[in-house]
Design an enzyme around this catalytic site. Sequence first.
Site, PDB file in Angstrom:
ATOM      1  N   ARG A   1      40.895  78.859  96.551  1.00 50.05           N
ATOM      2  CA  ARG A   1      40.840  77.573  95.853  1.00 50.05           C
ATOM      3  C   ARG A   1      39.453  76.955  96.030  1.00 50.05           C
ATOM      4  O   ARG A   1      38.789  77.179  97.058  1.00 50.05           O
ATOM      5  CB  ARG A   1      41.910  76.603  96.374  1.00 50.05           C
ATOM      6  CG  ARG A   1      41.801  76.305  97.841  1.00 50.05           C
ATOM      7  CD  ARG A   1      42.755  75.213  98.285  1.00 50.05           C
ATOM      8  NE  ARG A   1      42.221  73.877  98.074  1.00 50.05           N
ATOM      9  CZ  ARG A   1      41.347  73.263  98.875  1.00 50.05           C
ATOM     10  NH1 ARG A   1      40.891  73.868  99.957  1.00 50.05           N
ATOM     11  NH2 ARG A   1      40.933  72.060  98.598  1.00 50.05           N
TER      12      ARG A   1
ATOM     13  N   GLU B   1      49.080  68.970 107.616  1.00 44.78           N
ATOM     14  CA  GLU B   1      48.218  70.065 107.215  1.00 44.78           C
ATOM     15  C   GLU B   1      47.928  70.870 108.482  1.00 44.78           C
ATOM     16  O   GLU B   1      47.922  70.313 109.588  1.00 44.78           O
ATOM     17  CB  GLU B   1      46.901  69.538 106.644  1.00 44.78           C
ATOM     18  CG  GLU B   1      47.067  68.869 105.294  1.00 44.78           C
ATOM     19  CD  GLU B   1      45.730  68.545 104.635  1.00 44.78           C
ATOM     20  OE1 GLU B   1      45.589  68.824 103.450  1.00 44.78           O
ATOM     21  OE2 GLU B   1      44.831  68.002 105.309  1.00 44.78           O
ATOM     22  N   ALA B   2      47.628  72.156 108.305  1.00 45.96           N
ATOM     23  CA  ALA B   2      47.342  72.995 109.475  1.00 45.96           C
ATOM     24  C   ALA B   2      46.185  72.406 110.282  1.00 45.96           C
ATOM     25  O   ALA B   2      46.149  72.507 111.513  1.00 45.96           O
ATOM     26  CB  ALA B   2      47.004  74.409 109.020  1.00 45.96           C
ATOM     27  N   ASN B   3      45.247  71.715 109.610  1.00 42.23           N
ATOM     28  CA  ASN B   3      44.078  71.163 110.299  1.00 42.23           C
ATOM     29  C   ASN B   3      44.381  69.918 111.141  1.00 42.23           C
ATOM     30  O   ASN B   3      43.485  69.353 111.761  1.00 42.23           O
ATOM     31  CB  ASN B   3      42.943  70.898 109.303  1.00 42.23           C
ATOM     32  CG  ASN B   3      43.302  69.847 108.259  1.00 42.23           C
ATOM     33  OD1 ASN B   3      44.231  69.062 108.444  1.00 42.23           O
ATOM     34  ND2 ASN B   3      42.580  69.827 107.150  1.00 42.23           N
TER      35      ASN B   3
ATOM     36  N   ASP C   1      37.028  60.225 113.020  1.00 41.05           N
ATOM     37  CA  ASP C   1      37.598  58.916 112.669  1.00 41.05           C
ATOM     38  C   ASP C   1      39.061  58.817 113.101  1.00 41.05           C
ATOM     39  O   ASP C   1      39.779  57.894 112.693  1.00 41.05           O
ATOM     40  CB  ASP C   1      37.432  58.590 111.185  1.00 41.05           C
ATOM     41  CG  ASP C   1      38.182  59.542 110.271  1.00 41.05           C
ATOM     42  OD1 ASP C   1      38.457  60.684 110.698  1.00 41.05           O
ATOM     43  OD2 ASP C   1      38.492  59.154 109.126  1.00 41.05           O
TER      44      ASP C   1
ATOM     45  N   ARG D   1      37.198  78.469  98.952  1.00 42.13           N
ATOM     46  CA  ARG D   1      37.745  78.927 100.237  1.00 42.13           C
ATOM     47  C   ARG D   1      38.796  80.002  99.980  1.00 42.13           C
ATOM     48  O   ARG D   1      39.620  79.856  99.071  1.00 42.13           O
ATOM     49  CB  ARG D   1      38.397  77.772 100.982  1.00 42.13           C
ATOM     50  CG  ARG D   1      37.442  76.667 101.337  1.00 42.13           C
ATOM     51  CD  ARG D   1      38.036  75.749 102.393  1.00 42.13           C
ATOM     52  NE  ARG D   1      37.372  74.460 102.395  1.00 42.13           N
ATOM     53  CZ  ARG D   1      36.159  74.223 102.892  1.00 42.13           C
ATOM     54  NH1 ARG D   1      35.454  75.215 103.423  1.00 42.13           N
ATOM     55  NH2 ARG D   1      35.624  73.020 102.851  1.00 42.13           N
TER      56      ARG D   1
ATOM     57  N   ASP E   1      39.503  64.015 115.535  1.00 43.02           N
ATOM     58  CA  ASP E   1      38.276  64.159 114.745  1.00 43.02           C
ATOM     59  C   ASP E   1      37.495  62.840 114.809  1.00 43.02           C
ATOM     60  O   ASP E   1      37.899  61.894 115.494  1.00 43.02           O
ATOM     61  CB  ASP E   1      38.571  64.609 113.314  1.00 43.02           C
ATOM     62  CG  ASP E   1      39.138  63.492 112.468  1.00 43.02           C
ATOM     63  OD1 ASP E   1      39.710  62.545 113.030  1.00 43.02           O
ATOM     64  OD2 ASP E   1      39.001  63.553 111.229  1.00 43.02           O
TER      65      ASP E   1
ATOM     66  N   SER F   1      34.327  60.888 108.856  1.00 45.01           N
ATOM     67  CA  SER F   1      35.282  61.729 109.569  1.00 45.01           C
ATOM     68  C   SER F   1      34.622  62.794 110.446  1.00 45.01           C
ATOM     69  O   SER F   1      33.861  62.457 111.344  1.00 45.01           O
ATOM     70  CB  SER F   1      36.214  62.345 108.521  1.00 45.01           C
ATOM     71  OG  SER F   1      37.204  63.115 109.102  1.00 45.01           O
TER      72      SER F   1
ATOM     73  N   THR G   1      35.671  69.228  98.948  1.00 45.06           N
ATOM     74  CA  THR G   1      34.674  68.474  99.704  1.00 45.06           C
ATOM     75  C   THR G   1      33.321  69.191  99.814  1.00 45.06           C
ATOM     76  O   THR G   1      32.342  68.581 100.214  1.00 45.06           O
ATOM     77  CB  THR G   1      35.165  68.220 101.147  1.00 45.06           C
ATOM     78  OG1 THR G   1      35.331  69.484 101.787  1.00 45.06           O
ATOM     79  CG2 THR G   1      36.480  67.466 101.177  1.00 45.06           C
TER      80      THR G   1
END
Length: 541
Positions: A502, A376-378, A282, A511, A280, A68, A506
């Site tokens: 949390r 997700e925000a990302n 992938d 974070r 991104d 990714s 990965t």
Amino acid sequence: MSTPFTDAIRTASQAHVKPEGKKFSYGTAGFRMKAELLESVIFRVGLLAAIRSRKLGGKTIGVMITASHNPPEDNGVKLVDPMGEMLEGSWEKYGTQLANAETEDDLVEAFAQICEEQKINNETAANVVYARDTRPSGPLLVRALESGLSAVGANSVDYNILTTPQLHYIVRCLNSDGLYGTPSEAGYYEKLATAFIKLMENKAALGPVTVDCANGVGGPSLRKLAEYIPKEVLEFNIVNDDVDSPAKLNHQCGADFVKTQQKLPPGLEVTPLGRYASLDGDADRIVYYFTAQDGTFHLLDGDKIASLAASFLGDLAKAAGLGNIKVGVVQTAYANGASTAFIEKSLRLPVSVTATGVKHLHHEAATKYDIGVYFEANGHGTVLFNSNCLYLIQKGHEPKSPAEATALEYLRSLTDLINQAVGDALSDLLFVEVALAHKSWSVNEWSGLYTDLPNRLVRVEVEDRTIFQTTDAERKLISPPGIQELIDACVGKYKQGRSFARASGTEDAVRVYAEAASKGEADILAYKVAEVVAAARMPSS
Ligand code: 16G
Ligand code: MG
């Protein structure tokens, strides 16, 4: 314990030796690390894919080799379940178990144990398809996978280079008796392009969209997709699509760069108020952005895409006379508070919050809503239509006016345009273009749906991230004891303050996210909470 494949596994695995003492774990993104450490893992993923297929009576399982948005020297692998979803969570432990078997004997034993536990009939056919992104380590890893698959007698098909969502799509097609689409790369482009062209009929052209492809697999794929779409319908300006220079992959470009740096990829020439998007590595993630007349940068992230999608689909469902179907949005704790307030208060749609990771959002969207928008925000996300909704759209609802009939027709095409298997940057790109065209919105109008609350994300390195245990969709810490009270005390001091910590799934870090009424306050709040995290210890027993 033994299986008919014991000898073949033992022999084949000698060519894919596990790095001694190395611990692997099948996490949120499957296995992901430096490519040179992955060969034994991928060989063993071949074994797992075959077991999974046999368990499901020979249904086709997918294996995607990609890392990714990670740097070029990394690679990774994940499994795709029959309907194109991520591997069922309860099976991740088997991946970990096989990957960590130290010797060949341990490996055949682990394989036999899993077959026994899952009551696998080893005479059932196993069917597996696989693909990879453009990373240079891909071909060698594919050979390790093939060696694993053939050791356990699996039938397999190599789909070569694809985006992650394209492989998910193909797996779903192969398990849906042709009802979902043609199981090929061309079938994917045709399905998306046909729906897109239909949805853009009689809509004013928006001008070109510039797409930064992170120098990854999204570049060649978008070029192929663009061939199916006439320029008069939409013109694509494709940039950062050099897949022949590995060092450029995800380097100073792509969705992760733009979202985390909140700025334009260097070298990108921009026209004020033009539409820009970044994929991104992938192509399962997308963010949009633009610059205003005065040159200021504006990000249109996953939350803005979710808001646009929910607004568009909510209106369309009403226009189709489907006022009773439940449209809802799924977000994570990282969603900007202003987006949640907009969806709940202005759109009057329900929002649910889940833990981070596509599989959690996907499950919630699929089970809770008739039309479930999840992002997700990302920038990972899609929209799911459940069987009740599909039935109404396709035949169950008799339109009462020409306007209802048109809206129903649009909804039908949207179910083809939007990847139902998984979040898909190319499908999402076309979907955003359709939503903007139907609403006749410029990027400015889209951006103006709400104003993001200032926010800050901080990465904290800790001795042991596993002590940070959360509840309430990761919004509260239940361990170490007492830490949540300290965070609450920090948050209470800031207007519109919100913060949570949390453990990353990965990376080896915790974070911290914080938002507040002003940028200065969001920054201070994030650093105060980061200090609390850094100082946290488990009580010694
Ligand atoms: C993975 C997840 C992504 C999540 C991210 C969080 C998938 C396909 N990808 O990339 O959804 O946002 O992890 O990373 O599920 P973190 O746990 O390090 O914050
Ligand atoms: Mg990705």
